[in-house]
Design a protein around this motif. Structure first.
Motif, PDB file in Angstrom:
ATOM      1  N   SER A   1       2.445 -12.411   0.255  1.00 53.34           N
ATOM      2  CA  SER A   1       2.196 -11.828  -1.070  1.00 53.34           C
ATOM      3  C   SER A   1       2.524 -12.831  -2.168  1.00 53.34           C
ATOM      4  O   SER A   1       1.777 -12.979  -3.141  1.00 53.34           O
TER       5      SER A   1
ATOM      6  N   ASP B   1      -4.222  -8.044  -0.624  1.00 47.63           N
ATOM      7  CA  ASP B   1      -2.961  -7.998   0.092  1.00 47.63           C
ATOM      8  C   ASP B   1      -2.911  -6.743   0.948  1.00 47.63           C
ATOM      9  O   ASP B   1      -2.589  -5.657   0.456  1.00 47.63           O
ATOM     10  N   GLU B   2      -3.241  -6.903   2.216  1.00 43.59           N
ATOM     11  CA  GLU B   2      -3.283  -5.761   3.139  1.00 43.59           C
ATOM     12  C   GLU B   2      -4.039  -4.584   2.555  1.00 43.59           C
ATOM     13  O   GLU B   2      -3.498  -3.482   2.465  1.00 43.59           O
TER      14      GLU B   2
HETATM   15 MG   LIG Z   1       3.513  -8.639   1.142  1.00 41.35          MG
END
Ligand SMILES: [Mg+2]
Ligand SMILES: Nc1ncnc2c1ncn2[C@@H]1O[C@H](COP(=O)(O)OP(=O)(O)OP(=O)(O)O)[C@@H](O)[C@H]1O
Ligand SMILES: Nc1ncnc2c1ncn2[C@@H]1O[C@H](COP(=O)(O)OP(=O)(O)OP(=O)(O)O)[C@@H](O)[C@H]1O
Ligand SMILES: [Mg+2]
Lengths: 301, 261, 288, 254, 288
Positions: free
Chosen positions: E76, E188-189
């Motif tokens: 991240s 991010d995911e």
């Molecule tokens: Mg993360």
């Protein structure tokens, strides 16, 4: 040892200032009785405090005291007097700028006029004078509240066309120049009583000796104040925090209010004032006799 | 070595104060009016006040009342606010009452307050208490309302009773908001400390100020104002320290990328 | 389904005061019964939004039950109801025959949003539960440190939640709930933010704990693999309003080893079947 | 829904009724003389009488104008300065010390100067109200704005929002709960201060009605404006509450 | 790796003002260059916490790059740096040769925590970007509604974020970013909270968008399958402090079909290789 709760205010109660500041000069204070001093802003809150039983004795103006009696069920005795308007001495007056077109009271019509407290003690004589000169105080002028402290500024700034003046501010303004007196209260009545000392009747009845001692001290305080101007200036300076040079210009001089050497209340004058208030519709008719205690009244030795 | 920027930041408060005084000085010179003295006149009057033992005692008496009023207000208001925030019923019960009571100017109630409480310390402390409690209650209230429910659920699942949840979850979670209320409360404490002495005066900072006002001693009035302002700075600085310690965990992680500088 | 477990040695729980009463347990008594539960939400967009419709489900003591279903079908809501955080609009949930009226330390949730206490460090968060249960500080700390190590966060004990990554927060949330040994675990995608490797490790750890302590687990997941690998029973939900579509018993031997299972055709069949079911569920479901 | 609403109203009325009952009790059992504390019944009937008179309505109007104007100024300045200070370190460095000095000043002490500067009309009173209500709003806004979730700002910036617009589009709405709390406090303070200003120097307004009554010990007439300002506070707060629940409808706590 | 893409017809972007300059593009010019980036955090527990250490990476225009790595390895953080939200402690990130100094609409993030605007409805959130770009309200609304339908949230347009489930919020966040057509997507995911089925569908949708608009995608994920299925390149990170362990080119034909690919031995080999690498990475990495 008993305690008496006293309300006071500034600026003209020299005998009480002496009692506060020079207690050692008084044989009884701190020994046979104690005083708990509370200062108030003006006399009206003290009337409320008296009525609420939060004070035993306090400085009063005739009007505020009478209001307390009429509206607040207050029963009180006038035990001493602080200042009044003496002939040739200072009288609260209304000032205008030198170059103002207002020359007579009648010229005030349609103008903005400052008064220290609307509905306060000076308004009775003020109303009377206006009426006598054909001005209706309720309709013909715009009345605004201007405390004595800002009177001069308000006048010079043009916020008001005329404004009342009191010591020590009057002295200061006069020193600066540029203003002139339009009329003074003495024109309505020569010996106006400004402030006096009143005690709750129930308190007096319960503690006659205590109040007697207190009145005695007020009497002797007044004596000391008048006898020793030098020291009085210091005392007043401590209380008012006003610089001595300013006080020097008026305090206890000819251009000051009058003080009775025995602090004795002038009951006829007070009656006259009550009559004026009644006449101008500010109060119902009152008899000053109800404020008279047969024995406890200055001067007491 | 301190970087010039950090130095500038540290000096900024000084510059701001000087700037404020300069604006004042210019304004008063321009207005030329006795009741608005120049900054220099006011500053000159400060030593007189602080040099006078009696005045110092007066000021300390005021500060004592303020401390007591502030302390009691915080102790009472935070629990009340938190309860209101977490219970609709409590909020519905107190909200209208508070809204009826607070707008009434205390000065107007003086006669009745004097009747029961006299004219001494209790009355003035009460006025300070009311001033401080207003923001503390409402910030605690809103802070408690905004606590994430699942945090409370987690606590409940660990066996925390209602009261424990209030103290151990709602209180810390709402702490940043509560402290905002306390900060406003501190400001109001100083103000009410002075104004509570406007009508009935004994010894106090407000006494000095209003006497001077009545007497037209404007340099003293404004000197007192400066002194109160200075007290404000000190109390505020202390408060910010305490706050920074207590809520370090909630500070934003990154600088706000918004600076216009 | 419970034979494997019954044959195991019951390891006594670590702390003593808060363990469930030691009455002898019937092999498959129902611990949680959900009976005709519906949940209606008031939203600002629509007057009533039916999130759950007439859910009935029984969970046996010591069972590992997974809930699968499309996003937004009401899995979290169902967990909230069992947790006692939300009371259903209609129907009732019971735990051990008693109506669930509120949360309690017998049911430990792991929330999808973690809900860590931001004013506490990692250690403080994990220790919170045990301390609340009256475990002494030293003991609670030791236990918590062990759990923190288990979830792979050794060295981060004194970090505040805001200083952690998403997956780290999730692991703290997991450790925090495990720390106070609730009888029933209510886990809402507890491994959702974890990488494959960490996830596998924690799945094994969870299985170990479960087998040792004989906990009941209600486990929401999005991964069909995970559900089949872990569960005795998979509950398949359909979307909008959430309904139970199917309950599948997973008849695979325990203890389960990942490597063996992956090659087991029965396992593969379960996965494929459930995935197919998923497709059907998702096609039929649409916003009401 | 409506039932719970009316239940809440009942719950809120209960303590007020209790206070009035206590008031009546104090009068009835002689704990307070009627000249200081008139019985509630008399006060309320006098209030009703007064409310329909044109003069009293004018007094209320005068007070309301000052109240609203002062409060509105405080909101505008408080919110904008608060947000600017939270957003810009440079502004913050300047604003913070100034606020620290000015916020705790007893503004009443400046009132005489304001009177001379702005006259005896609305101007001086509005300024006093604004000065007193400003700081609670400013402080709440500042703290609310400086704790806005970073990623909300990032999201908006990434969507191409220019920096200054972020203030209106993200910081302002995100800080709204805190701002409204500040406004609520500011509103109450406005009520108090407008009254105080009118009590000190005025020719109209509720505060003026009160002092004139108080000086002549017209206890009933003194309580009428007090009750009026109380009710005004209640009504204004109800309005603020409605605004609040509208503005915060998306927030979890609303 | 870029042949397949180069052969495709370039669909013009929908909105006009903010598209990248129409200079003729070299097939594999670098769009993002990360050069020796390190990130140190000040935490309350330790003075300095090294989250990223000396990361260098070049991403070619139009490439789909996935980042894999254990939880907490700094994925991240790396995305924040490319997004311009955080400036690295040392090193530099460039976009098209220009140093990245702040966020811009050319790089659209989808945050792990969603970061929806709580005061806006679903529609309001999604419309925010296009409106900001100057798209007219009606048009922006139409586009946004289409995107909301794409992520399966038709019917929820007027819901506020607090009224949505975790997966629904995530989909809104995805739609919000897609809505303003950033040149580079930083995700991010983005599918972390979604069920398998929805996830697959959105993967396909994302691939379609990517292939049509030739976007560059930087994609953080925890799923090795997903990374291999979607990417041209997989970046494998190791933990604490985050370092790039390996960059793997995924040489599979495009367009990719899930069913075909699952059976492709090359695909399987990539997955197995990367999973093994993961295990190694995780064992070696430990808190510094
Ligand atoms: Mg993360
Ligand atoms: N507070 C609320 N107000 C209104 N509606 C809500 C609320 N909470 C949830 N919902 C609705 O209830 C439904 C189910 O939500 P829930 O969170 O239980 O889904 P879920 O199955 O957990 O989904 P996911 O897998 O995405 O987390 C959703 O349609 C959602 O919009
Ligand atoms: N604000 C912060 N302050 C201090 N440390 C931080 C901060 N943000 C992140 N970190 C640390 O930086 C490291 C990397 O965090 P990051 O969020 O980038 O991880 P990640 O790879 O995204 O993990 P995940 O897959 O779990 O989301 C972690 O060790 C974390 O503790
Ligand atoms: Mg969910």
């Amino acid at each position: 040892q008993q305690t008496i709760r006293v309300g006071w205010t500034i600026p003209a109660e020299e005998s009480k200032y002496w009692m506060m500041r020079r207690p050692a000069e008084f044989p009884d204070i701190g020994k046979t009785y104690n005083i708990e001093w509370t200062q108030f802003q003006g006399t009206a809150p003290m009337t409320q405090a008296l009525a609420a039983g939060a004070l035993d004795c306090a400085t009063q103006a005739p009007l505020s005291l009478a209001n307390g009696v009429v509206g607040g069920n207050l029963k009180a005795y006038i035990v001493a007097q602080h200042v009044f308007e003496k002939a040739g001495g200072f009288s609260v007056y209304w000032a205008v700028m030198d170059d103002s077109p207002i020359k007579t009271i009648a010229d005030l019509k349609g103008k903005t006029v400052g008064i220290s407290v609307i509905g306060g003690g000076t308004q009775g004589p003020f109303n009377l004078l206006l009426k006598q000169n054909g001005v209706d105080p309720a309709k013909d002028i715009k009345l605004v509240e201007v405390g004595f402290a800002v009177s001069e500024d308000a006048l010079r700034q043009g916020r008001v066309d005329a404004v009342n003046m009191n010591q020590p501010f009057a002295a200061r303004a006069e020193a600066k120049g540029g203003t002139r007196k339009l009329f003074s209260l003495s024109q309505a009545m020569p010996n106006i009583v400004h402030i006096l000392e009143a005690c709750r009747a129930d308190f007096v009845d319960k503690n006659p000796e205590l109040v007697k001692a207190y009145v005695r001290d007020i009497t002797s305080g007044m004596k000391k104040a008048l006898a020793n101007r030098e020291e009085t200036l210091k005392v007043v300076n401590e209380v008012l925090k006003a610089p001595i040079p300013v006080l020097e210009t008026y305090l206890l001089k000819d251009n000051d209010f009058g003080r009775d050497p025995g602090a004795a209340p002038n009951f006829p004058a007070i009656q006259k004032m009550l009559d004026i208030y009644a006449e101008t519709g500010m109060l119902p008719k009152l008899d000053v006799a109800q404020f008279k205690h047969p024995t406890i009244v200055a001067p007491l030795q | 070595m301190i970087s010039p920027l950090a130095l500038a930041r540290r000096a900024a408060p000084m510059f701001a104060c000087i700037g404020l005084l300069a604006v004042w000085q210019i304004a008063s010179l321009a207005l030329k009016n006795d009741s608005f003295p120049t900054a220099i006149e006011a500053i000159r009057a400060i030593p007189d006040i602080l040099g006078d033992k009696e005045s110092l005692i007066n000021i300390l008496a005021s500060l004592r009342r303020m401390a007591i009023g502030f302390g009691i207000a915080v102790l009472v208001s935070i629990p009340l606010g938190l309860l209101m925030g977490r219970s609709r019923a409590v909020a519905a019960f107190f909200n209208p009452l508070l809204m009826v009571i607070y707008p009434v100017p205390k000065a107007a109630l003086m006669p009745i307050i004097m009747l029961w409480l006299g004219v001494g310390d209790i009355t003035k402390t009460l006025v300070i208490f009311l001033g401080v409690s207003l923001p503390v209650i409402y910030h605690s209230f809103e802070g408690a309302k905004a606590v994430e429910e699942k945090m409370l659920w987690s606590g409940a699942a660990m066996g925390l009773s209602l009261l424990q949840r209030l103290i151990r979850i709602v209180l810390p979670a709402a702490l940043p908001e509560i402290l905002t209320g306390c900060r406003t409360g501190l400001v109001l404490a100083l103000i009410t400390m002075i104004t509570s002495e406007m009508i009935a005066r004994q010894s106090g900072a407000g006494n000095i100020l209003f006497n001077a006002l009545d007497m037209g001693q404007y340099d003293t009035v404004y000197a007192m104002i400066i002194i109160v302002g200075a007290m404000g700075i000190c109390l505020d600085a202390i408060f910010e320290r305490v706050r920074a310690r207590l809520v370090r965990w909630s500070e934003p992680q990154f600088d706000m990328p918004l600076s216009f500088s | 389904m419970s034979e494997a477990r019954d044959g195991m040695k019951v390891v006594p729980s670590r702390s003593s005061e808060w363990v469930r009463p030691v009455t002898p347990k019937k092999p498959a008594s129902a611990i949680i019964e959900i009976d005709g539960v519906s949940q209606v939400f008031q939203t600002s967009a629509r007057k009533d939004h039916l999130a759950l419709s007439d859910i009935s489900l029984t969970i046996e003591e010591g069972a590992f039950v997974s809930i699968l279903g499309p996003s937004g079908c009401g899995k979290s809501t169902l967990l909230y109801i069992v947790g006692g955080f939300v009371s259903p609009t209609s129907g009732a949930a019971k735990m051990k025959g008693q109506a669930i009226t509120g949360p309690g330390p017998d049911r430990g949730p792991v929330f999808q949003e973690f809900a860590l206490f931001p004013w506490k460090t990692v250690l403080g968060n994990v220790m919170y539960g045990p301390r609340q249960q009256g475990v002494r500080a030293a003991e609670a700390e030791a236990q918590s440190r062990a759990l923190i190590e288990m979830v792979g966060l050794k060295g981060y004990e004194n970090f505040y939640p805001k200083e952690l990554s998403g997956g780290m927060k999730q692991r703290v949330a997991l450790a925090r709930t495990l720390a106070y040994h609730p009888e029933v675990l209510l886990m809402d995608e507890p491994f959702g933010a974890l990488d494959a490797h960490t996830r596998t490790r924690l799945q094994n750890d969870l299985l170990n704990i479960w087998e040792r302590d004989r906990k009941t687990v209600l486990f929401v997941t999005h991964s069909v693999d995970e559900a089949v690998f872990l569960s005795d029973k998979v509950v398949m939900m359909s979307k909008s309003p959430g309904r139970i579509r199917e309950v599948i018993d997973i008849d695979l031997p325990r203890p389960r080893r990942r490597n063996e299972l992956l090659l087991d055709p029965r396992y593969q069949k379960y996965v494929v079947d459930i995935e197919r079911m998923f497709d059907e569920v998702d096609e039929t479901g649409s916003v009401s | 829904m409506s039932r719970s609403l009316s239940a809440n109203v009942m719950l809120g009325l209960a303590p007020i009724v209790l206070v009035i009952a206590l008031w009546q009790g104090l009068v009835s059992f002689g704990f307070a003389p009627a000249v200081l504390l008139p019985p509630p019944g008399v006060v309320f009937s006098r209030l009703l009488q007064q409310l329909v008179t044109w003069t009293f309505q004018q007094e209320i109007a005068a007070t309301l104008i000052r109240l609203f104007a002062g409060f509105a100024i405080a909101v505008v300045f408080g919110v904008s300065i608060g947000i600017a200070a939270a957003a810009s370190p440079a502004i913050n460095a300047i604003v913070r010390p100034i606020v620290r000095v000015l916020a705790p000043l007893p503004k009443v002490a400046l009132y005489p100067a304001l009177l001379l500067l702005l006259g005896f009309g609305h101007g001086s009173k509005i300024t006093l109200v604004a000065a007193d209500a400003l700081f609670p709003i400013l402080l709440s806004t500042y703290y609310g704005a400086s704790t806005v979730e970073q990623k909300l700002i990032w999201s908006a910036m990434a969507a191409g929002t220019p920096r200054y617009e972020i203030l209106f589009k993200v910081v302002l709405p995100a800080a709204m709960p805190s701002i409204l709390t500040g406004c609520r406090i500011g509103l109450v303070i406005s009520c108090i201060v407008v009254f105080l200003a009118e009590m000190i120097t005025s020719t109209d307004g509720l505060g003026h009605v009160l002092v004139t009554a108080a000086r002549t010990f017209q206890a009933v007439d003194m309580f009428v404006p007090l009750i009026t300002i109380s009710l005004l506070g209640l009504i204004l707060n109800g309005l603020l509450g409605a605004v609040r629940s509208y503005l915060l409808r998306g927030f979890p706590e609303a």
